[in-house]
Design an enzyme around this catalytic site. Structure first.
Site, PDB file in Angstrom:
ATOM      1  N   ASP A  67       0.810  -1.203   0.000  1.00  0.00           N
ATOM      2  CA  ASP A  67       0.000   0.000   0.000  1.00  0.00           C
ATOM      3  C   ASP A  67       0.852   1.267   0.000  1.00  0.00           C
ATOM      4  OD1 ASP A  67       0.915  -0.238   2.699  1.00  0.00           O
ATOM      5  OD2 ASP A  67      -0.955  -1.167   3.286  1.00  0.00           O
ATOM      6  N   ASP A 136      -7.497  -3.368  14.175  1.00  0.00           N
ATOM      7  CA  ASP A 136      -8.865  -3.810  13.890  1.00  0.00           C
ATOM      8  C   ASP A 136      -8.904  -5.034  12.983  1.00  0.00           C
ATOM      9  OD1 ASP A 136      -8.067  -2.693  11.507  1.00  0.00           O
ATOM     10  OD2 ASP A 136      -9.561  -1.088  11.496  1.00  0.00           O
ATOM     11  N   HIS A 138      -7.130  -5.495  10.079  1.00  0.00           N
ATOM     12  CA  HIS A 138      -6.951  -5.314   8.641  1.00  0.00           C
ATOM     13  C   HIS A 138      -5.580  -5.821   8.185  1.00  0.00           C
ATOM     14  CE1 HIS A 138      -5.298  -1.196   9.903  1.00  0.00           C
ATOM     15  NE2 HIS A 138      -4.317  -1.705   9.182  1.00  0.00           N
ATOM     16  N   GLU A 143      -9.653  -2.261   5.305  1.00  0.00           N
ATOM     17  CA  GLU A 143     -10.322  -1.960   6.557  1.00  0.00           C
ATOM     18  C   GLU A 143     -11.557  -2.851   6.741  1.00  0.00           C
ATOM     19  OE1 GLU A 143      -8.578  -0.303   8.421  1.00  0.00           O
ATOM     20  OE2 GLU A 143      -8.146   1.755   7.838  1.00  0.00           O
TER      21      GLU A 143
END
Length: 265
Positions: A67, A136, A138, A143
């Site tokens: 990313d 979380d 990811h 996400e």
């Protein structure tokens, strides 16, 4: 999916680096998928040491990062291109033209995402993909609620991710870019081998959900349960909430694949 539990963060990073080195020696033209973040820094430091001290050769490898932030240039000190250059690429004998990250400054971001997917395909696909896990759950910047078949695309970052990444931007989540280009979950699952490195007590709860919980788009790391060759390498702190911890330890102690690494136990 296999879970390998090692005593410390450093030993977990050491195993990842040794797997990379073994694969690179066997396949000099290896296509590597790379990740960023503080968890990965010991791995890159060890790979640099292996290059300098043992001649680990990067000259024929190519790399694709997961990313990149949208809206900051490659030479920005918080860009992932800058991170990779500083921690790895500038310190080994890799050809810079063979190191790839999404272009977060592209004028047509949709076209850039298509181009990046095409570049991965043209390289023959990713042989060895490294990922971490967000607080979380990811992977990449996929996400919660991301499609488990998603490809490289733009993605809005959650407040939790902005908070997690704030230390790189002076500690203020308001300074973190709100969007990024990320490989999709489907792109990651296409890799031939995947390593997920997770360390620290703060990741224990989400790791347990990722490897022992149900597969769900709300925790995109759970999709790695579907990967045909995914190994999750963790330290004792990150493993502390796993229900099958004794079995995971048995696998590492008894599977022939891990025999040469028993010195890390």
């Amino acid at each position: 999916m296999e879970v390998i539990i090692l005593p410390t963060q450093q030993k977990a990073a050491h195993l990842v680096a040794q797997i990379f080195a073994k694969e690179m020696k066997a396949h000099p033209k290896l296509v590597l998928g790379l990740a960023t973040g503080r968890t990965m820094e010991p791995v890159y430091s060890l790979l640099v040491d292996l290059h300098r001290q043992a001649g680990l050769d990067f000259s024929q490898c190519s790399t694709f990062n997961l990313d990149e932030y949208i809206g900051i240039p490659a030479d920005h000190p918080c860009s992932y291109r800058h991170y990779m250059n500083e921690l790895l690429f500038n310190q080994v004998n890799i050809t810079k033209a063979n190191t790839h990250l999404p272009d977060g400054m592209a004028t047509d971001l949709a076209a850039e995402c298509i181009r990046y997917e095409g570049a991965i395909a043209q390289a023959g696909g990713i042989d060895l993909q490294l990922v971490g896990i967000g607080s979380d759950g990811h992977i990449g910047f996929n996400e919660p609620s991301s499609s488990l078949r998603s490809r490289t695309r733009e993605k809005a970052l959650t407040p939790a991710t902005l908070e997690q990444n704030a230390p790189m931007f002076g500690g203020d989540p308001a300074n973190v870019p709100r969007r990024a280009i990320t490989m999709g979950v489907g792109t990651i699952l296409d890799s031939r081998r995947c390593l997920m490195l997770v360390t620290g007590k703060s990741k224990a709860s989400i790791l347990a959900k990722a490897v022992e919980g149900p597969i769900t788009a709300m925790v995109t790391a759970t999709a790695l349960q579907l990967h045909p060759r995914c190994q999750v390498i963790v330290d004792e702190e990150a493993a502390s909430e796993l229900k099958e911890i004794d079995y995971h330890r048995w696998v590492f102690a008894n599977e022939p694949e891990w025999a040469e690494f028993q010195y890390l136990r």
